[in-house]
Design a protein around this motif. Sequence first.
Motif, PDB file in Angstrom:
ATOM      1  N   ARG A   1      76.914   1.721  43.939  1.00 16.09           N
ATOM      2  CA  ARG A   1      77.384   2.817  44.786  1.00 16.09           C
ATOM      3  C   ARG A   1      77.866   2.342  46.151  1.00 16.09           C
ATOM      4  N   ARG A   2      77.531   1.102  46.535  1.00 14.87           N
ATOM      5  CA  ARG A   2      77.988   0.582  47.833  1.00 14.87           C
ATOM      6  C   ARG A   2      79.373  -0.038  47.759  1.00 14.87           C
ATOM      7  N   LEU A   3      79.928  -0.202  46.563  1.00 17.12           N
ATOM      8  CA  LEU A   3      81.201  -0.892  46.409  1.00 17.12           C
ATOM      9  C   LEU A   3      82.363  -0.051  46.931  1.00 17.12           C
ATOM     10  N   GLN A   4      83.309  -0.700  47.552  1.00 17.32           N
ATOM     11  CA  GLN A   4      84.494  -0.006  48.056  1.00 17.32           C
ATOM     12  C   GLN A   4      85.300   0.562  46.892  1.00 17.32           C
ATOM     13  N   GLY A   5      85.755   1.792  47.051  1.00 21.41           N
ATOM     14  CA  GLY A   5      86.574   2.433  46.035  1.00 21.41           C
ATOM     15  C   GLY A   5      85.810   3.298  45.060  1.00 21.41           C
ATOM     16  N   VAL A   6      84.470   3.211  45.051  1.00 21.08           N
ATOM     17  CA  VAL A   6      83.662   4.005  44.129  1.00 21.08           C
ATOM     18  C   VAL A   6      83.588   5.449  44.622  1.00 21.08           C
ATOM     19  N   ARG A   7      83.881   6.377  43.721  1.00 19.67           N
ATOM     20  CA  ARG A   7      83.830   7.806  44.063  1.00 19.67           C
ATOM     21  C   ARG A   7      82.534   8.472  43.600  1.00 19.67           C
ATOM     22  N   GLY A   8      81.850   7.850  42.666  1.00 20.50           N
ATOM     23  CA  GLY A   8      80.610   8.412  42.161  1.00 20.50           C
ATOM     24  C   GLY A   8      80.010   7.497  41.108  1.00 20.50           C
ATOM     25  N   VAL A   9      78.741   7.720  40.782  1.00 22.98           N
ATOM     26  CA  VAL A   9      78.035   6.895  39.797  1.00 22.98           C
ATOM     27  C   VAL A   9      77.221   7.792  38.875  1.00 22.98           C
TER      28      VAL A   9
END
Length: 224
Positions: free
Chosen positions: A137-145
């Motif tokens: 969830r900390r990765l750039q570009g992630v909108r949701g998990v």
Amino acid sequence: MATVVRGVRTDEEIQRDVLNELKFEPRVQPNEVGVVVKDGVVTLTGWVDSYAKKWAAEEAAHRVRGVLAVANDIEVRLPTSAERTDPDIAAAAVRALEWDAAIPVDKLDITVSKGWVTLRGEVEWQYQKQDAERVVRRLQGVRGVSNLIVVRPRLSPTELKEKIEQALVRTAELDAQGIQVRVEGSKVILEGKVRSWAERDEAERTAWSAPGVTAVENRIQITL
């Protein structure tokens, strides 16, 4: 002996404290998030520029005393500079999970669709499931998990009960004699009496640390 019972808090008190907690949370700007409380259930609204911020706001709300549940309706709007393709996000997720030695990445399946990451697979420990989501969830570009990882018990309920009881005895912060442990499948139920909330929380943390535990129901009472 008296049993400590948490007082009932009004929705207005909870809303005030959630707003203050958001101001105290360095990862979130207070003006980004709206807070509505009804019957102890907190609804978060607004928009942020990363999924990590959305998650941080939810964590902040859960920290407030009296909150029964949190509905996180915050929208993630990524700035153009943060947009990444799904293959890029998937590759970054694999690398990030590989760097965390506690996560068995070879047992996980990672799917990315329009910036939303879905995690599947099996692990032995609850913290591995939580760590996998925390890393992604900390990765750039992630909108949701979506965390669909399953914690698969490796022990029988009897073995699991024994391991937790032994761990409670080893913990210096606890008087294990006042705690009873029951195991139903992979769910642990803690009962008994301790002298402080710190002891109660420590007992729950110890139970979660056992392999294969998927739920802990903490019924321990505080006595003075």
